[in-house]
Each structure stands twice: as C-alpha cells, then as structure tokens.
Write a protein that holds these residues in place. Structure first.
Motif, PDB file in Angstrom:
ATOM      1  N   ASP A   1       0.916  -1.298   0.139  1.00 31.22           N
ATOM      2  CA  ASP A   1      -0.126   0.162   0.150  1.00 31.22           C
ATOM      3  C   ASP A   1       0.884   1.167  -0.030  1.00 31.22           C
ATOM      4  O   ASP A   1       0.510   2.217  -0.744  1.00 31.22           O
ATOM      5  CB  ASP A   1      -0.876   0.060   1.318  1.00 31.22           C
ATOM      6  N   SER A   2       2.111   1.195   0.682  1.00 34.56           N
ATOM      7  CA  SER A   2       2.968   2.238   0.807  1.00 34.56           C
ATOM      8  C   SER A   2       3.556   2.578  -0.372  1.00 34.56           C
ATOM      9  O   SER A   2       3.695   3.765  -1.032  1.00 34.56           O
ATOM     10  CB  SER A   2       3.937   2.253   1.840  1.00 34.56           C
ATOM     11  N   ALA A   3       3.735   1.513  -1.326  1.00 36.50           N
ATOM     12  CA  ALA A   3       4.347   1.549  -2.608  1.00 36.50           C
ATOM     13  C   ALA A   3       3.513   2.294  -3.629  1.00 36.50           C
ATOM     14  O   ALA A   3       3.947   3.202  -4.320  1.00 36.50           O
ATOM     15  CB  ALA A   3       4.918   0.372  -3.210  1.00 36.50           C
ATOM     16  N   ARG A   4       2.181   1.891  -3.388  1.00 32.81           N
ATOM     17  CA  ARG A   4       1.266   2.738  -4.435  1.00 32.81           C
ATOM     18  C   ARG A   4       1.075   4.227  -4.127  1.00 32.81           C
ATOM     19  O   ARG A   4       1.013   4.951  -4.773  1.00 32.81           O
ATOM     20  CB  ARG A   4      -0.045   2.129  -4.120  1.00 32.81           C
ATOM     21  N   THR A   5       1.112   4.479  -2.753  1.00 37.54           N
ATOM     22  CA  THR A   5       0.978   5.983  -2.174  1.00 37.54           C
ATOM     23  C   THR A   5       2.239   6.659  -2.878  1.00 37.54           C
ATOM     24  O   THR A   5       2.137   7.806  -3.439  1.00 37.54           O
ATOM     25  CB  THR A   5       0.939   5.753  -0.427  1.00 37.54           C
ATOM     26  N   VAL A   6       3.501   5.852  -2.659  1.00 35.67           N
ATOM     27  CA  VAL A   6       4.710   6.795  -3.085  1.00 35.67           C
ATOM     28  C   VAL A   6       4.496   6.893  -4.966  1.00 35.67           C
ATOM     29  O   VAL A   6       4.951   7.825  -5.237  1.00 35.67           O
ATOM     30  CB  VAL A   6       5.899   5.947  -2.897  1.00 35.67           C
ATOM     31  N   ALA A   7       3.789   5.976  -5.478  1.00 38.63           N
ATOM     32  CA  ALA A   7       3.493   6.277  -7.074  1.00 38.63           C
ATOM     33  C   ALA A   7       2.774   7.073  -7.271  1.00 38.63           C
ATOM     34  O   ALA A   7       2.808   7.961  -8.090  1.00 38.63           O
ATOM     35  CB  ALA A   7       3.014   4.834  -7.684  1.00 38.63           C
ATOM     36  N   VAL A   8       1.743   7.349  -6.357  1.00 43.17           N
ATOM     37  CA  VAL A   8       0.811   8.590  -6.607  1.00 43.17           C
ATOM     38  C   VAL A   8       1.556   9.754  -6.260  1.00 43.17           C
ATOM     39  O   VAL A   8       1.315  10.876  -7.020  1.00 43.17           O
ATOM     40  CB  VAL A   8      -0.541   8.287  -5.647  1.00 43.17           C
ATOM     41  N   ALA A   9       2.520   9.859  -5.282  1.00 42.42           N
ATOM     42  CA  ALA A   9       3.179  10.990  -4.938  1.00 42.42           C
ATOM     43  C   ALA A   9       4.247  11.215  -6.129  1.00 42.42           C
ATOM     44  O   ALA A   9       4.206  12.410  -6.431  1.00 42.42           O
ATOM     45  CB  ALA A   9       3.835  10.919  -3.703  1.00 42.42           C
ATOM     46  N   HIS A  10       4.673  10.326  -6.648  1.00 38.80           N
ATOM     47  CA  HIS A  10       5.556  10.381  -7.804  1.00 38.80           C
ATOM     48  C   HIS A  10       4.796  11.106  -9.018  1.00 38.80           C
ATOM     49  O   HIS A  10       5.348  11.940  -9.726  1.00 38.80           O
ATOM     50  CB  HIS A  10       6.249   9.132  -8.104  1.00 38.80           C
ATOM     51  N   ALA A  11       3.622  10.749  -9.159  1.00 34.02           N
ATOM     52  CA  ALA A  11       2.611  11.468 -10.189  1.00 34.02           C
ATOM     53  C   ALA A  11       2.456  12.830 -10.000  1.00 34.02           C
ATOM     54  O   ALA A  11       2.457  13.604 -10.837  1.00 34.02           O
ATOM     55  CB  ALA A  11       1.414  10.448 -10.573  1.00 34.02           C
ATOM     56  N   GLU A  12       2.180  13.192  -8.892  1.00 27.44           N
ATOM     57  CA  GLU A  12       1.932  14.428  -8.482  1.00 27.44           C
ATOM     58  C   GLU A  12       3.201  15.106  -8.557  1.00 27.44           C
ATOM     59  O   GLU A  12       3.324  16.535  -9.043  1.00 27.44           O
ATOM     60  CB  GLU A  12       1.358  14.593  -6.959  1.00 27.44           C
ATOM     61  N   HIS A  13       4.247  14.776  -8.209  1.00 29.33           N
ATOM     62  CA  HIS A  13       5.675  15.548  -8.345  1.00 29.33           C
ATOM     63  C   HIS A  13       6.091  15.504  -9.753  1.00 29.33           C
ATOM     64  O   HIS A  13       6.349  16.752 -10.257  1.00 29.33           O
ATOM     65  CB  HIS A  13       6.854  14.528  -7.659  1.00 29.33           C
ATOM     66  N   ALA A  14       5.706  14.538 -10.521  1.00 33.78           N
ATOM     67  CA  ALA A  14       6.070  14.803 -12.045  1.00 33.78           C
ATOM     68  C   ALA A  14       5.044  16.112 -12.710  1.00 33.78           C
ATOM     69  O   ALA A  14       5.399  16.735 -13.603  1.00 33.78           O
ATOM     70  CB  ALA A  14       5.766  13.450 -12.950  1.00 33.78           C
ATOM     71  N   ALA A  15       4.015  15.952 -12.182  1.00 33.10           N
ATOM     72  CA  ALA A  15       3.006  17.017 -12.658  1.00 33.10           C
ATOM     73  C   ALA A  15       3.538  18.268 -12.261  1.00 33.10           C
ATOM     74  O   ALA A  15       3.641  19.469 -13.017  1.00 33.10           O
ATOM     75  CB  ALA A  15       1.475  16.876 -12.150  1.00 33.10           C
ATOM     76  N   ARG A  16       4.281  18.595 -11.156  1.00 29.80           N
ATOM     77  CA  ARG A  16       4.666  19.763 -10.739  1.00 29.80           C
ATOM     78  C   ARG A  16       5.977  20.136 -11.334  1.00 29.80           C
ATOM     79  O   ARG A  16       6.155  21.406 -11.645  1.00 29.80           O
ATOM     80  CB  ARG A  16       5.129  19.721  -9.156  1.00 29.80           C
TER      81      ARG A  16
ATOM     82  N   ILE B   1      12.862  15.893 -15.998  1.00 28.55           N
ATOM     83  CA  ILE B   1      12.069  16.650 -16.863  1.00 28.55           C
ATOM     84  C   ILE B   1      11.437  16.066 -17.928  1.00 28.55           C
ATOM     85  O   ILE B   1      10.339  16.131 -18.508  1.00 28.55           O
ATOM     86  CB  ILE B   1      12.903  17.918 -17.308  1.00 28.55           C
ATOM     87  N   ASP B   2      12.207  15.078 -18.735  1.00 20.81           N
ATOM     88  CA  ASP B   2      11.920  14.491 -19.790  1.00 20.81           C
ATOM     89  C   ASP B   2      10.579  13.529 -19.534  1.00 20.81           C
ATOM     90  O   ASP B   2       9.796  13.440 -20.293  1.00 20.81           O
ATOM     91  CB  ASP B   2      12.998  13.455 -20.656  1.00 20.81           C
ATOM     92  N   THR B   3      10.899  12.909 -18.339  1.00 19.24           N
ATOM     93  CA  THR B   3       9.775  12.006 -17.837  1.00 19.24           C
ATOM     94  C   THR B   3       8.457  12.430 -17.751  1.00 19.24           C
ATOM     95  O   THR B   3       7.351  12.171 -17.928  1.00 19.24           O
ATOM     96  CB  THR B   3      10.324  11.038 -16.497  1.00 19.24           C
ATOM     97  N   ALA B   4       8.432  13.716 -16.780  1.00 23.33           N
ATOM     98  CA  ALA B   4       7.278  14.502 -16.519  1.00 23.33           C
ATOM     99  C   ALA B   4       6.936  15.239 -17.854  1.00 23.33           C
ATOM    100  O   ALA B   4       5.312  15.241 -18.107  1.00 23.33           O
ATOM    101  CB  ALA B   4       7.867  15.892 -15.746  1.00 23.33           C
ATOM    102  N   GLU B   5       7.461  15.416 -18.913  1.00 15.21           N
ATOM    103  CA  GLU B   5       7.030  15.987 -20.089  1.00 15.21           C
ATOM    104  C   GLU B   5       6.073  14.685 -20.758  1.00 15.21           C
ATOM    105  O   GLU B   5       5.077  15.065 -21.327  1.00 15.21           O
ATOM    106  CB  GLU B   5       8.019  16.695 -20.944  1.00 15.21           C
TER     107      GLU B   5
END
Length: 484
Positions: A34-49, A101-105
C-alpha cells in the motif's frame, strides 16, 4: 531430525500463535505494498509539478544573455536553465535532472495511459521512467503503439525486465535502419570517470561494439602471454594492467594528435602524512598511539598532539586516498608546490589590469582553493576547468584571487548564456555565491586543503555534546535553497 507439525488437533495454542504471526507478517507486507502505491501516486503528483515548472520556465521567455560569440536559441537557454535549476535545488546531477524533466513532459503529453497507471499505483515511477526513456529515438507516430505494447508488461514485471522489453519493443518499432541508428549512436561516444570506494574508480568507455570487443580481446591476449611467461597475477588483473600501461605510456596513431603527452595528476598531502613524523614532546593536549615505521610497529608509544595529527592525502578529481599510495606517488613526483594554511604563501594575489590570464602560481592557488568547478553541483575537477573572471575583465575587473574561480566549460557557458548570476563574498575570500534564475541563493565554500582525521568515540557518552555543537559541514551552504 524429527520436525513437529502443529495442527489444530495438536498443540492448539502454538498453532494459534503461529497463525497470528503469519497474519501479522501478511499485514506488514500488505502495508508495504500500500505504501508503494502511495509513493507512486506522490511521484505522479511530483512529475506534474515538474512539468508545471517547465511550462512556467517557457512562459518567462528566457533569452541568451551573452554579449559576444555564438548565441543559444531560446529553447536551449530555457532547457539549460530548468535543468541546472532543478539539479541544484534537488541535489541531483544534471543527467538525472534532465531525465526527470523528460519523464514529466512525457507523462503530461503522449504517455497518458502510463500516467494513469502511475496515478493509480499500478506501476512505479521507475517503470514509467523506463517506458518514456526508451521511446526517445521513436518518431511521434510510433509512440502510441509502443506504449500499448509495453504498458501491460510493466504492471507485472520488475524494472530490469521491463527495460529489456522496452529496448526490444523500441527496436521493433524503429523506422530507421540499424546502420542509421548505429551512426547516430556513435556521436554519443565518450569516456567517463566515476570515483569508487577504497581509492578505486570506474573508468567507463562508451564506444562502438567492434572497437570495444577488439580492445577486450587484445587485453586478453596480452594478459595470457604474460601469464604463460609465469606472471603470478590473475588474467582479470593482467587485462586491466596491460590496458592501463598502454593508455598511460603508448603514443596515439591518430594524425594530428600531439605526441609526448603524459598523464598529470595533482595530489595534496599534509606534511605530517608525507613525513610520517610526530611531535617528540607530549603537549598537554595529546593522544597515545602506537607509532609505525614502514610496515613494522616500533616497540614504544609516541605522543601525538590532536592538532598535529596527519590528515588524508587528497587526489584532485577523486578525493581521499591511502597514505601508502600517496607516498608512492610523491616519491617519484617531478615537482612539489607548497601550500601554507596561514597567510604566508608569498604569492601575488592581485595583478590588477596588467594581464588577463593569471600566472602559473596564482592559477595553481585558485585550483587548490577550489578542487572542483565552482557551480553548485557535483562537477568536473578544477584541473580540467577554465579560470573564469567572476566580474568580467572587459568591464574593468581585475585579475586577482577575489575575482577568479574555476568553471568547467559546461557551466562557463551557463554563466554567460543564461540568467544564473555569480559573485564572490567580499568578507570570505574564495566563497562563491550563485543566484539562480528563480531567485534562490547557493553558496560554494573553498575546498579544505586538508581534512582532520576522524576519531570515533562511544556515542552513548558523547551524544549530548555532539548534538549541542553540531554543524553542517557540507561544501554547499544552501541556506536560501527551496524548502523540502
């Protein structure tokens, strides 16, 4: 060996305890998932920023700041500003910052299904990064098919296996011929140096496979020849030793290359480390240590003042090395250059406007003061950098210690072409202050000539004292850096 089997019909309490332990273990593993899924969600938010930062950087409309020479396009200026800004702020090297940056784009653009999978925790950020990374050579019309093939695999395999699938899928989708891709790849050939532990390092060559294979086979043949002649070293050691000898002592056959060039390294060795001496008279502030001469310990203890203890030898571009290696190098050194740690060097520190380039002694002092490029990221050693005037010579600034610092070619261009600003602290000679285009300040302090040898004590008795006097000894003082 007889092994008891616990069943409900046997020892009921032991069986119940074991079942509870298994349930606890299952719950603990589930919490990690569950924590790994939470980290993935946080990474998605970080990439958006990160993508939002990229868009904001584009909106500013940064342009080339240089006053002469070739200019950079606005796209290049913007890319270099964002990469360096995030690399310094997030304590990344520039390669990792560019990949971020490339991954976020990519997640905000073409790879929407990958972004959805990351936001829902179905894949990790590293899976998403690899999917986008290996699509770099594909034309836009191939990306949708590439993602469709790869994403189902990403949800069920590890990152390493996904990388192999991504390479194969990209290969299948390539419109270019193998010859065209190889010719493109050869333009990225390079040699890199990466420090390792215990006085070792990795020297990595990225080159065409034919030449790489030929070098390996030649090293093997030379090693086998020495082995057949009775050399006691292993074949693995002989491969490396023969190649090292060829690279250091042989001449190149490339037309136009200068012959007779020999390797040059700079080594800083504290005098007491070099001499292996101790104070003969025990002052009040001393420690006791068994003295050694060569490899044989003497039969007496000698007092060593805490302030006189030898420090490690420092190899420029690498870091600390052991005393034996330092002594071997200094024994055959063609020259020595003395550096004193109080103001008695005797070197002229200010040449005013009489000359643009600093003379050898001032040049050497500056490279000793900063053993790396002074941009606030992990960078090239100062021995390969350019000596830069902090305030431009053409604007009336002097050639002096307080206005000179080493900058590698890459960051010398960043200084002149982008909105990064550099100045030297007038109150602390050698201290460099950078201001990023976003307005954050980063301080780069001079490299210590020597570092004190650490002495470890019982943490339970000194923890209170250490916490009271704790200080941050990082080279980069990030007092005004972005908060985390």
């Amino acid at each position: 060996m007889n092994r008891a089997i616990l069943t409900p019909d046997g020892d009921g309490s032991a069986f119940a305890t074991r079942r509870l332990l298994r349930e606890r273990y299952k719950a603990a593993v589930g919490a990690v998932i569950d924590s790994a899924r939470t980290v993935a969600v946080a990474h998605a938010e970080h990439a958006a920023r990160v993508e939002n930062a990229r868009q904001a950087c584009l909106a500013v409309g940064f342009t080339d700041q240089s006053t002469g020479g070739p200019t950079w396009t606005p796209d290049v200026v913007t890319q270099r500003i964002l990469v360096t800004e995030l690399a310094v702020a997030l304590r990344l090297n520039e390669t990792d910052a560019r990949r971020l940056i490339d991954t976020a784009e990519g997640l905000a653009g073409t790879f929407t299904a990958t972004r959805t999978a990351l936001e829902s925790g179905q894949i990790s950020y590293r899976h998403a990064e690899k999917i986008i990374q290996h699509s770099a050579t594909l034309p836009p019309e191939c990306l949708a098919d590439y993602e469709t093939r790869l994403l189902p695999i990403a949800g069920r395999v590890c990152v390493q296996r996904l990388t192999r699938h991504a390479r194969a899928t990209a290969e299948e989708a390539q419109p270019q011929t193998a010859i065209e891709r190889h010719l493109t790849a050869t333009t990225h050939r390079h040699l890199s140096l990466d420090p390792a532990a215990d006085g070792m390092a990795y020297l990595t060559m990225f080159l065409p496979a034919v030449e790489a294979t030929a070098i390996y086979h030649r090293a093997t043949a030379l090693g086998k020849g020495l082995k057949a002649g009775g050399d006691p070293r292993t074949l693995a050691h002989l491969r490396l030793d023969t190649m090292t000898d060829l690279m250091l002592n042989a001449e190149t056959s490339i037309p136009g290359a200068t012959h007779g060039i020999r390797a040059h390294i700079t080594l800083t060795v504290p005098a007491l480390t070099l001499l292996g001496q101790r104070s003969p008279t025990p002052p009040s502030n001393t420690r006791r240590r068994t003295s050694r001469t060569g490899t044989r310990p003497t039969d007496y203890d000698e007092a060593i003042p805490a302030s006189y203890d030898e420090g490690p030898a420092m190899l420029d571009g690498y870091g600390p090395i052991d005393r034996l290696t330092a002594l071997k190098l200094t024994k055959d050194a063609p020259s020595f250059w003395r550096v004193l740690t109080d103001p008695a060097t005797g070197i002229t520190l200010n040449y005013g406007r009489t000359r643009y380039r600093p003379p050898t002694d001032l040049d050497h002092l500056i490279r000793t003061l900063h053993t790396e490029c002074t941009f606030p990221t992990d960078c090239a050693p100062s021995t390969t950098a350019e000596i830069d005037h902090t305030r431009p010579w053409e604007h009336g600034a002097n050639t002096e210690l307080r206005n000179l610092s080493p900058l590698c070619s890459n960051h010398h261009k960043v200084k002149h072409h982008t909105a990064w600003h550099i100045e030297q602290d007038p109150a602390r000679p050698g201290t460099i202050i950078w201001t990023s285009p976003a307005g954050y300040h980063y301080t780069v302090d001079p490299t210590p000539i020597t570092r004190p040898t650490p002495h470890f004590t019982d943490a339970t008795t000194t923890r209170g004292d250490q916490s009271a006097g704790r200080s941050d000894n990082n080279q980069y003082n990030l007092a005004d850096s972005p908060p985390f």
